[in-house]
Write a protein that holds these residues in place. Sequence first.
Motif, PDB file in Angstrom:
ATOM      1  N   UNK A   1      51.958  93.519 -43.520  1.00 39.22           N
ATOM      2  CA  UNK A   1      50.816  92.649 -43.789  1.00 39.22           C
ATOM      3  C   UNK A   1      49.591  92.960 -42.934  1.00 39.22           C
ATOM      4  N   UNK A   2      48.638  93.639 -43.546  1.00 32.71           N
ATOM      5  CA  UNK A   2      47.372  93.918 -42.867  1.00 32.71           C
ATOM      6  C   UNK A   2      46.583  92.634 -42.655  1.00 32.71           C
TER       7      UNK A   2
ATOM      8  N   UNK B   1      48.395  79.892 -37.351  1.00 34.78           N
ATOM      9  CA  UNK B   1      49.734  79.324 -37.435  1.00 34.78           C
ATOM     10  C   UNK B   1      50.315  79.528 -38.839  1.00 34.78           C
ATOM     11  N   UNK B   2      49.522  79.257 -39.865  1.00 33.76           N
ATOM     12  CA  UNK B   2      49.980  79.469 -41.240  1.00 33.76           C
ATOM     13  C   UNK B   2      50.264  80.947 -41.470  1.00 33.76           C
ATOM     14  N   UNK B   3      49.384  81.809 -40.947  1.00 38.28           N
ATOM     15  CA  UNK B   3      49.575  83.251 -41.082  1.00 38.28           C
ATOM     16  C   UNK B   3      50.898  83.685 -40.462  1.00 38.28           C
ATOM     17  N   UNK B   4      51.236  83.118 -39.301  1.00 38.01           N
ATOM     18  CA  UNK B   4      52.489  83.462 -38.622  1.00 38.01           C
ATOM     19  C   UNK B   4      53.694  83.064 -39.470  1.00 38.01           C
ATOM     20  N   UNK B   5      53.620  81.901 -40.082  1.00 37.99           N
ATOM     21  CA  UNK B   5      54.721  81.442 -40.937  1.00 37.99           C
ATOM     22  C   UNK B   5      54.898  82.383 -42.124  1.00 37.99           C
ATOM     23  N   UNK B   6      53.801  82.769 -42.752  1.00 37.43           N
ATOM     24  CA  UNK B   6      53.882  83.683 -43.883  1.00 37.43           C
ATOM     25  C   UNK B   6      54.430  85.046 -43.459  1.00 37.43           C
ATOM     26  N   UNK B   7      54.113  85.479 -42.235  1.00 38.09           N
ATOM     27  CA  UNK B   7      54.631  86.759 -41.750  1.00 38.09           C
ATOM     28  C   UNK B   7      56.145  86.696 -41.597  1.00 38.09           C
ATOM     29  N   UNK B   8      56.649  85.569 -41.118  1.00 38.08           N
ATOM     30  CA  UNK B   8      58.108  85.377 -41.029  1.00 38.08           C
ATOM     31  C   UNK B   8      58.726  85.410 -42.429  1.00 38.08           C
ATOM     32  N   UNK B   9      58.095  84.740 -43.376  1.00 41.69           N
ATOM     33  CA  UNK B   9      58.593  84.749 -44.759  1.00 41.69           C
ATOM     34  C   UNK B   9      58.564  86.156 -45.339  1.00 41.69           C
ATOM     35  N   UNK B  10      57.549  86.929 -44.976  1.00 43.25           N
ATOM     36  CA  UNK B  10      57.469  88.313 -45.445  1.00 43.25           C
ATOM     37  C   UNK B  10      58.657  89.118 -44.919  1.00 43.25           C
TER      38      UNK B  10
ATOM     39  N   UNK C   1      54.708  95.305 -49.112  1.00 37.20           N
ATOM     40  CA  UNK C   1      56.047  94.760 -48.939  1.00 37.20           C
ATOM     41  C   UNK C   1      56.485  93.883 -50.095  1.00 37.20           C
ATOM     42  N   UNK C   2      55.593  93.016 -50.568  1.00 40.39           N
ATOM     43  CA  UNK C   2      55.962  92.103 -51.650  1.00 40.39           C
ATOM     44  C   UNK C   2      56.186  92.838 -52.963  1.00 40.39           C
TER      45      UNK C   2
ATOM     46  N   UNK D   1      63.853  99.147 -45.677  1.00 42.86           N
ATOM     47  CA  UNK D   1      62.893  98.120 -45.292  1.00 42.86           C
ATOM     48  C   UNK D   1      63.336  97.314 -44.077  1.00 42.86           C
ATOM     49  N   UNK D   2      64.559  97.533 -43.626  1.00 44.50           N
ATOM     50  CA  UNK D   2      65.103  96.721 -42.533  1.00 44.50           C
ATOM     51  C   UNK D   2      64.263  96.775 -41.249  1.00 44.50           C
TER      52      UNK D   2
END
Length: 276
Positions: free
Chosen positions: A22-23, A115-124, A172-173, A253-254
């Motif tokens: 995620x750029x 904070x929202x960006x961090x959550x999405x990065x974890x989901x990614x 990634x997605x 991808x691991x």
Amino acid sequence: MSFTQAVVLAVVQGLTEFLPVSSSAHLVLVPYLMGWPEPSLPFAVALHAGTLLSLLAYFRRELSELAGAVLGRLGEGKAKAARRFIALLVIGTVPAALAGVLLKPVVEQAFSSPRITSVFLVLNGAALAGAEAIGARRIARANSLKRISPRQALVSGLGQAFAIFPGISRSGSTIAAAMAAGVERSPAATFSFFLAIPTIAGAVLVEAGAILSSPGIGRGGGLLPLAAAVLTSALVGYAAIDFFLTRVSRSGLAPYARYCLAAGLLALFASYLVLG
């Protein structure tokens, strides 16, 4: 933004646009953690223009062949295959285009929140890990670009639609979605990069006016850092494409999933320390 900051963020963009980490997340989190100014819209668009140049340069032969098919300069066999591939790209691009139009206000709000960006990065990271687990347990039905079906192209495009949110990697997605639909890693990655061409080009064209009308650019003061950023993101992006495509079939991808999970959780923890 200083010249050094512009070049550093251009390196970040070039690397993370094509590695599935995620750029957008890194362009939000790196300035936030470094205490730098938040990148402006014109600057972010310019960085994407640089990575678009790297795609056009890397796939110049394939793109020339696709153009030849459109202009009627290929034999019927090659032209038919090229037209089919163009149709797959159109199918895969539509979901992201619709999402960009319909969800723009929501996405703009998300970009203002580390904070929202961090959550999405974890989901990614979780999505990458899930795709790798699914892909390891099934026999892929598509092991080359020629065998990708319209359904698989649409599924990959639906994955790309989620990447409008910061923290969700576009590459990634799309790769994860394609693998879940039965495409092997290598063709999934290559198709993802081809899908990026119309997607990034569209975004750059839509926001090009923001660059031209930017007060800093108009006065000329920001022109040198901007030009350096475009060139740097193009060169680093080219190297990142080559690095990823030559290794993804072996490494999978691991490693990127683990990085996203760790980086996202650390950034989330840091946001609570800073913001409370």
